[in-house]
Design an enzyme around this catalytic site. Sequence first.
Site, short mmCIF file in Angstrom:
data_model
loop_
_atom_site.label_atom_id
_atom_site.label_comp_id
_atom_site.label_asym_id
_atom_site.label_seq_id
_atom_site.Cartn_x
_atom_site.Cartn_y
_atom_site.Cartn_z
N ARG A 10 0.53 -1.03 -0.10
CA ARG A 10 -0.34 0.77 -0.33
C ARG A 10 0.73 1.63 0.46
O ARG A 10 0.63 1.84 -0.32
CB ARG A 10 -0.96 0.06 1.57
CG ARG A 10 -1.83 -0.86 0.79
CD ARG A 10 -3.38 -0.95 1.62
NE ARG A 10 -3.93 -1.32 2.04
CZ ARG A 10 -5.26 -1.86 1.93
NH1 ARG A 10 -5.08 -1.39 3.84
NH2 ARG A 10 -5.75 -2.76 1.75
N CYS A 27 7.38 5.34 -11.72
CA CYS A 27 5.63 4.58 -11.23
C CYS A 27 4.93 3.24 -12.40
O CYS A 27 4.72 2.49 -11.95
CB CYS A 27 4.97 5.52 -10.47
SG CYS A 27 6.05 5.79 -9.17
N SER A 33 2.16 -8.65 -9.20
CA SER A 33 2.23 -10.43 -8.66
C SER A 33 2.77 -11.97 -9.64
O SER A 33 2.93 -11.91 -10.86
CB SER A 33 2.12 -10.98 -7.73
OG SER A 33 1.33 -11.25 -7.39
#
Length: 59
Positions: A10, A27, A33
């Site tokens: 988070r 970013c 994942s």
Amino acid sequence: SRIGEPRAIRAVANACASNAIALAIPCHRVIRSDGALAGYRWGVERKRSMVKKEAGAFA
């Protein structure tokens, strides 16, 4: 995980969403994942486009 804090999901996501200079600090390269693209302040389609353009630049 790479920053030594595998449970800081988070915090990293919040930092990415607050990033006002997204291209200077990439970013948009953060992926889930499972390899899926998700959660980008300016939308997943823009994220997909940026990642795709970068992949072509390095091919």
